[in-house]
Design a protein around this motif. Sequence first.
Motif: not given
Length: 327
Positions: A287, A297, A291
């Motif tokens: 995350e 996160s 991402n």
Amino acid sequence: MTDVLTPDPEAPRAVAAAGPQAAAEPLGAGGWKRWLLIGIPYLWLLALFLAPFAIVLKISLSQTTIAQPPYEPVLDLAAGWQGLVDFVSGLHLENYSILFEDEIYVASYLSSLKIAAISTLLALLIAYPMAYGMARAPRSIRPTLLMAVILPFWTSLLIRVYAWIGILNPDGLLNAFLMWTGAISEPLYIMNTETAVYIGIVYSYLPFMVLPLYSSLEKLDETLLEAAADLGSPPWRAFWQITVPLSLPGVVAGCFLVFIPAVGEFVIPDLLGGSETLMIGKTLYNEFFLNRDWPVSSAIAVLLLLVLVVPIAIYNNVQAKELGGKA
């Protein structure tokens, strides 16, 4: 000698005449040193734990955006009070609701807790006989045994985990040895499975379990075991009724030292577990770096910290109450 041991009858009168100010001077003289000694660790925690945690908590309440930094709102001190109002109004709990709505996050937490719990249990089963043997070994060789336990720390964790790749691969040392002995006819596929993760975690964190156990078992009063034997107790019963209860502080400390870092472990599952092994450390990494979703996160990190800290705080509170009741 009698002059030294005989109390001076004028001493209490002298103290009373000097008053409470004289009696408080030594305490006040060393007061700033005492506060300095206590304050430095707290300042260290404030700078390196509480302040970063506050930043992460703030990011977890933000919203993802394509910008630099990749979240909003950002506190604008130049805007004064209105900037503070806009900043607070932009915070929300949506990222935490996402963690409970998306199955991958729930599965990551549950899988991490399961792997950490099983690894802690395996480490305890291996470490207890080791620590017991070390505590019962002759005193002359105990430092050597302790050195053997601590010796792996002299090598980087990453290098030690990479070594297990060469051992557990289908064409690695373990399969080569087992096929040479005739124990197996074809290679075992251990790499990229949870079994490899268990092996890596237990191996890496085993010293953290052995050392607290050894510290508790080494202090055990052997006369208690001798008294139990004199009263007709067999060795196995004396072990369960005397040795194990007295070593429980070491067991609890070792379990905490293994379980807590194992829950958030990233390197071992990433290198040994492969893509199918789901742990919260890998999810957090994906995350944050893949991402680029910093708010989600950060929410994962905050929730993970709460999952680990709250049970420990409850346990410490219960222990403090028990000790206070015994006192």
